[in-house]
Write a protein that holds these residues in place. Structure first.
Motif, PDB file in Angstrom:
ATOM      1  N   GLY A  48      -2.072  18.440 139.430  1.00 40.56           N
ATOM      2  CA  GLY A  48      -2.239  19.878 139.595  1.00 40.56           C
ATOM      3  C   GLY A  48      -2.735  20.232 140.984  1.00 40.56           C
ATOM      4  N   GLN A  92       0.340  20.098 143.349  1.00 39.79           N
ATOM      5  CA  GLN A  92       1.491  20.963 143.127  1.00 39.79           C
ATOM      6  C   GLN A  92       1.240  22.407 143.556  1.00 39.79           C
ATOM      7  OE1 GLN A  92       4.715  20.302 141.845  1.00 39.79           O
ATOM      8  NE2 GLN A  92       4.031  18.257 142.381  1.00 39.79           N
ATOM      9  N   SER A 140      -3.248  25.499 138.382  1.00 37.47           N
ATOM     10  CA  SER A 140      -2.628  24.206 138.147  1.00 37.47           C
ATOM     11  C   SER A 140      -3.710  23.134 138.175  1.00 37.47           C
ATOM     12  CB  SER A 140      -1.572  23.928 139.222  1.00 37.47           C
ATOM     13  OG  SER A 140      -0.758  22.841 138.859  1.00 37.47           O
ATOM     14  N   HIS A 180       6.886  25.181 134.614  1.00 38.93           N
ATOM     15  CA  HIS A 180       5.675  24.899 133.844  1.00 38.93           C
ATOM     16  C   HIS A 180       5.754  23.496 133.253  1.00 38.93           C
ATOM     17  CE1 HIS A 180       4.480  29.192 133.836  1.00 38.93           C
ATOM     18  NE2 HIS A 180       5.768  29.429 133.670  1.00 38.93           N
ATOM     19  N   CYS A 234       4.930  24.144 140.778  1.00 44.54           N
ATOM     20  CA  CYS A 234       4.954  23.970 139.325  1.00 44.54           C
ATOM     21  C   CYS A 234       3.527  24.000 138.811  1.00 44.54           C
ATOM     22  CB  CYS A 234       5.607  22.633 138.955  1.00 44.54           C
ATOM     23  SG  CYS A 234       5.710  22.309 137.172  1.00 44.54           S
ATOM     24  N   ARG A 235       3.274  24.801 137.782  1.00 46.83           N
ATOM     25  CA  ARG A 235       1.936  24.822 137.202  1.00 46.83           C
ATOM     26  C   ARG A 235       1.842  23.709 136.167  1.00 46.83           C
ATOM     27  NH1 ARG A 235      -0.887  29.991 134.376  1.00 46.83           N
ATOM     28  NH2 ARG A 235       0.904  29.719 132.989  1.00 46.83           N
TER      29      ARG A 235
END
Length: 241
Positions: A161, A164, A228, A127, A167-168
């Motif tokens: 975002g 990705q 994301s 995160h 990963c948020r």
């Protein structure tokens, strides 16, 4: 036994950052504060995040700590920022203005990118949370470096975002929180900050949010179904969801 959760919070020495450190919802978490002064966390990496040389040190730290990490989650909350200097861009101190631009605009992007690289090989929850502000959308005279920095953070989050999958990456504006930054704002003369009366009234009417309330709201986002690249304001959330 090693911690199953590794958390970094920048600017955890006071305000929202300190409240976030106090409210980490994972009992086993290892929490590291990235700041100049250090706060209440058990670990502190002393860095000046307005200094590009220290950005390199932070990335090296990320790499060293995440090498071989086999826990459940890693979290980086980038909270550090400054409202100083307040005043017209052509009237404030030039060195202070440069420092603000580096801290508010460049550091979030560089440190966020560093965290993504350092954690890219991990298969656990990842995160990355960037603190934003209503100032990302409202142009307050006297806040040019702060306004521009928060707008840059949100556009960076939207873009990264979309890139990705592991990963948020989100940005969150916590509302108007009762912190030392707000005290500084209220003490500013109207000649430097024409909207100062509005912020003084928020304090007088009890409309400010407590840091602990803001921190709880930010931590709750990790359990929500957010895509994301989301940029949101805590004031717009449905508390029942």
């Amino acid at each position: 036994m090693s911690s199953r959760t590794l958390v970094w919070i920048s600017g955890a020495s006071s305000g929202v950052g300190a409240a976030l450190a106090d409210a980490v919802p994972y009992p086993d978490a290892r929490v590291i504060d990235l700041s100049r002064r250090g706060g209440r966390t058990t670990e502190h990496l002393k860095v000046d995040l307005s200094d590009p040389a220290d950005w390199v040190r932070v990335e090296q730290h990320f790499v060293a700590e995440l090498a071989g990490f086999d826990g459940d989650r890693v979290v980086f909350i980038h909270n550090a920022g400054t409202i100083t200097p307040i005043g017209p861009a052509d009237a404030v101190d030039a060195s202070a203005y440069t420092r603000a631009v580096l801290l508010n605009s460049a550091a979030p992007q560089v440190l966020g990118s560093a965290f993504l690289r350092a954690s890219s090989q991990l298969s656990c929850e990842r995160h990355l949370v960037m603190l934003s502000s209503g100032a990302a959308k409202t142009a307050y005279a006297g806040w040019s470096s702060y306004n521009a920095g928060k707008a840059a953070v949100e556009q960076w989050v939207r873009t990264v975002g979309a890139e990705q999958s592991g990963c948020r990456v989100i940005a969150v504006a916590p509302g108007v929180v009762d912190t030392p930054m707000q005290s500084e704002i209220r003490a500013t003369p109207a000649t430097a900050f024409p909207a100062v009366a509005r912020f003084q009234a928020l304090k007088q009417t009890g409309a400010l949010v407590g840091p602990a309330v803001a921190a709880a709201g930010i931590w709750s986002l990790l359990d929500r179904e957010l895509e994301s690249g989301t940029c949101l304001d805590l004031r717009d959330l449905d508390p029942g969801r």
